[in-house]
Design a protein around this motif. Structure first.
Motif, mmCIF file in Angstrom:
data_model
loop_
_atom_site.group_PDB
_atom_site.id
_atom_site.type_symbol
_atom_site.label_atom_id
_atom_site.label_comp_id
_atom_site.label_asym_id
_atom_site.label_seq_id
_atom_site.Cartn_x
_atom_site.Cartn_y
_atom_site.Cartn_z
ATOM 1 N N LEU A 16 0.828 -1.200 0.000
ATOM 2 C CA LEU A 16 0.000 0.000 0.000
ATOM 3 C C LEU A 16 0.867 1.256 0.000
ATOM 4 O O LEU A 16 2.014 1.236 0.444
ATOM 5 C CB LEU A 16 -0.915 0.014 1.224
ATOM 6 C CG LEU A 16 -1.874 -1.181 1.340
ATOM 7 C CD1 LEU A 16 -2.762 -1.038 2.566
ATOM 8 C CD2 LEU A 16 -2.709 -1.342 0.069
ATOM 9 N N VAL A 17 0.266 2.326 -0.484
ATOM 10 C CA VAL A 17 0.972 3.602 -0.568
ATOM 11 C C VAL A 17 1.560 3.993 0.793
ATOM 12 O O VAL A 17 2.707 4.435 0.878
ATOM 13 C CB VAL A 17 0.017 4.709 -1.081
ATOM 14 C CG1 VAL A 17 0.627 6.087 -0.891
ATOM 15 C CG2 VAL A 17 -0.312 4.471 -2.556
ATOM 16 N N LYS A 18 0.778 3.793 1.862
ATOM 17 C CA LYS A 18 1.272 4.223 3.179
ATOM 18 C C LYS A 18 2.488 3.435 3.656
ATOM 19 O O LYS A 18 3.158 3.836 4.597
ATOM 20 C CB LYS A 18 0.148 4.174 4.214
ATOM 21 C CG LYS A 18 -0.390 2.810 4.516
ATOM 22 C CD LYS A 18 -1.488 2.923 5.579
ATOM 23 C CE LYS A 18 -2.372 1.687 5.536
ATOM 24 N NZ LYS A 18 -3.669 1.920 6.163
ATOM 25 N N ASN A 19 2.797 2.292 3.013
ATOM 26 C CA ASN A 19 3.960 1.498 3.388
ATOM 27 C C ASN A 19 5.211 1.823 2.581
ATOM 28 O O ASN A 19 6.267 1.251 2.826
ATOM 29 C CB ASN A 19 3.655 0.009 3.233
ATOM 30 C CG ASN A 19 2.473 -0.425 4.064
ATOM 31 O OD1 ASN A 19 1.556 -1.062 3.558
ATOM 32 N ND2 ASN A 19 2.456 -0.044 5.326
ATOM 33 N N ARG A 21 8.324 4.000 1.541
ATOM 34 C CA ARG A 21 9.161 5.015 2.185
ATOM 35 C C ARG A 21 9.314 6.205 1.237
ATOM 36 O O ARG A 21 9.909 6.098 0.176
ATOM 37 C CB ARG A 21 10.538 4.419 2.494
ATOM 38 C CG ARG A 21 11.412 5.295 3.366
ATOM 39 C CD ARG A 21 12.811 4.720 3.432
ATOM 40 N NE ARG A 21 12.818 3.379 3.995
ATOM 41 C CZ ARG A 21 12.970 3.130 5.307
ATOM 42 N NH1 ARG A 21 13.123 4.111 6.146
ATOM 43 N NH2 ARG A 21 12.966 1.887 5.742
ATOM 44 N N THR A 22 8.744 7.339 1.601
ATOM 45 C CA THR A 22 8.847 8.545 0.771
ATOM 46 C C THR A 22 9.605 9.618 1.566
ATOM 47 O O THR A 22 9.804 9.476 2.767
ATOM 48 C CB THR A 22 7.450 9.090 0.408
ATOM 49 O OG1 THR A 22 6.728 9.345 1.626
ATOM 50 C CG2 THR A 22 6.656 8.085 -0.429
ATOM 51 N N ARG A 90 -4.097 7.906 -2.723
ATOM 52 C CA ARG A 90 -4.611 7.811 -1.355
ATOM 53 C C ARG A 90 -3.779 6.796 -0.572
ATOM 54 O O ARG A 90 -3.228 5.857 -1.136
ATOM 55 C CB ARG A 90 -6.082 7.389 -1.365
ATOM 56 C CG ARG A 90 -6.934 8.356 -2.159
ATOM 57 C CD ARG A 90 -8.276 8.621 -1.489
ATOM 58 N NE ARG A 90 -8.990 9.651 -2.229
ATOM 59 C CZ ARG A 90 -9.298 10.849 -1.726
ATOM 60 N NH1 ARG A 90 -8.981 11.161 -0.477
ATOM 61 N NH2 ARG A 90 -9.935 11.728 -2.458
ATOM 62 N N GLU A 91 -3.727 7.017 0.745
ATOM 63 C CA GLU A 91 -2.853 6.195 1.573
ATOM 64 C C GLU A 91 -3.149 4.703 1.494
ATOM 65 O O GLU A 91 -2.261 3.881 1.620
ATOM 66 C CB GLU A 91 -2.958 6.641 3.040
ATOM 67 C CG GLU A 91 -2.488 8.054 3.284
ATOM 68 C CD GLU A 91 -2.757 8.493 4.716
ATOM 69 O OE1 GLU A 91 -3.950 8.709 5.050
ATOM 70 O OE2 GLU A 91 -1.809 8.587 5.487
ATOM 71 N N ASP A 92 -4.416 4.352 1.289
ATOM 72 C CA ASP A 92 -4.803 2.941 1.301
ATOM 73 C C ASP A 92 -4.843 2.293 -0.075
ATOM 74 O O ASP A 92 -5.277 1.152 -0.207
ATOM 75 C CB ASP A 92 -6.165 2.772 1.984
ATOM 76 C CG ASP A 92 -5.993 2.783 3.492
ATOM 77 O OD1 ASP A 92 -5.086 2.075 3.965
ATOM 78 O OD2 ASP A 92 -6.738 3.505 4.169
ATOM 79 N N ILE A 112 0.127 12.398 -1.906
ATOM 80 C CA ILE A 112 -0.663 11.422 -1.148
ATOM 81 C C ILE A 112 -1.575 12.220 -0.218
ATOM 82 O O ILE A 112 -1.077 13.050 0.551
ATOM 83 C CB ILE A 112 0.258 10.518 -0.300
ATOM 84 C CG1 ILE A 112 1.311 9.856 -1.191
ATOM 85 C CG2 ILE A 112 -0.556 9.491 0.471
ATOM 86 C CD1 ILE A 112 2.463 9.232 -0.403
ATOM 87 N N ASP A 114 -5.061 12.404 2.553
ATOM 88 C CA ASP A 114 -5.960 11.647 3.427
ATOM 89 C C ASP A 114 -7.413 12.009 3.110
ATOM 90 O O ASP A 114 -7.684 12.763 2.182
ATOM 91 C CB ASP A 114 -5.605 11.883 4.908
ATOM 92 C CG ASP A 114 -5.925 13.298 5.366
ATOM 93 O OD1 ASP A 114 -6.615 14.054 4.634
ATOM 94 O OD2 ASP A 114 -5.480 13.669 6.468
ATOM 95 N N LYS A 120 -0.297 14.357 2.797
ATOM 96 C CA LYS A 120 0.500 13.531 3.699
ATOM 97 C C LYS A 120 1.902 13.259 3.169
ATOM 98 O O LYS A 120 2.791 12.856 3.916
ATOM 99 C CB LYS A 120 -0.202 12.174 3.906
ATOM 100 C CG LYS A 120 -1.508 12.266 4.656
ATOM 101 C CD LYS A 120 -1.213 12.685 6.068
ATOM 102 C CE LYS A 120 -2.471 13.097 6.813
ATOM 103 N NZ LYS A 120 -2.167 13.597 8.162
#
Ligand SMILES: C[S@+](CC[C@H](N)C(=O)[O-])C[C@H]1O[C@@H](n2cnc3c(N)ncnc32)[C@H](O)[C@@H]1O
Lengths: 145, 145
Positions: A16-19, A21-22, A90-92, A112, A114, A120
């Motif tokens: 997922l996008v939230k995982n 590393r940016t 989106r994060e998810d 990204i 929320d 974010k």
């Protein structure tokens, strides 16, 4: 006859996008001077800045290409050259989907956001190609084109 | 004991730089104004211009990032902001090698030059990712990360 055998579809869990590393996100305001925004890009050695309002909500995006556009057209304010219709992530969402979106729109980075439209981070083609290369290239001799 | 079995190495013929479909090359001169170069980038919707001398020999490279740099620092002439140490590709190199070079230097385009140092084109990460995607993604369900 008339029926075909379908290959078994194996579903790998997607990243997922939230995982991913940016880099920490840096933003600009629509009221910023083009010159200051150019300085921010250069100082941070980046190519994209999400443009936000006073509440951190996404209002646009600016890249060094938009700065070149401002120079070519003699525009001084970011609001005159920023792109307002932003393609976002989106994060998810899964990274697969985002990678295809980047390709489809021929762009190299997405803010990204929320559910409140707050920025974010940024996910770039570089972040993703890092993942793809690590995942698909198994060993030294596996990557021949 | 003491000996290992090596997997059979299958050599696929690699694609050479000169076989990649790239866009017609547009160039700039070191004496050009930053403003004109910005206009060239914007008009042609590109991000890189090789900078050449009167004989078409490579002297540098300029991207929209360098234009942002010129804006930030108040520079007016291309010679003041172009990058002089250029990472290049040769026509007879394999695309694999060039892809790794792009990654290593964290850049997105390389001028293609011949043995006389004359600019023949530009090869970009986009050109290459087109090739990689066509080669590695077989069918709709094959591309999961
Ligand atoms: C966002 S990057 C900034 C990189 C930064 N100067 C560094 O090396 O950390 C853009 C810079 O890379 C340069 N550049 C792009 N393609 C290049 C190439 N093929 N060879 C050398 N420099 C290149 C551009 O001229 C621009 O100055």
């Amino acid at each position: 006859e008339g029926s075909t055998v379908r290959p078994l579809e194996i579903k790998k869990p997607s990243i997922l996008v939230k995982n991913v590393r940016t880099k920490p996100v840096i933003t600009a305001l629509p009221t910023d001077d083009v010159e200051d925004v150019a300085g921010k890009l250069v100082k941070n050695n980046i190519n994209h800045l999400p443009v936000v309002d006073g509440e951190g909500k996404l209002r646009g995006i600016v890249t060094s290409w938009d700065i070149a556009n401002a120079v070519a057209k003699g525009k001084k304010k970011l609001a005159d050259v920023m792109t307002r219709k932003v393609v976002i992530a989106r994060e998810d969402e899964s990274v697969d989907v985002v990678a295809r979106r980047l390709n489809k729109h021929e762009i190299s980075g997405l803010p990204i956001i929320d559910k409140d439209n707050k920025v974010k981070g940024m996910i770039t083609a570089e972040d993703i190609s890092m993942l793809i290369c690590n995942g698909q290239r198994r060993g030294k001799n596996g990557g021949s084109l």
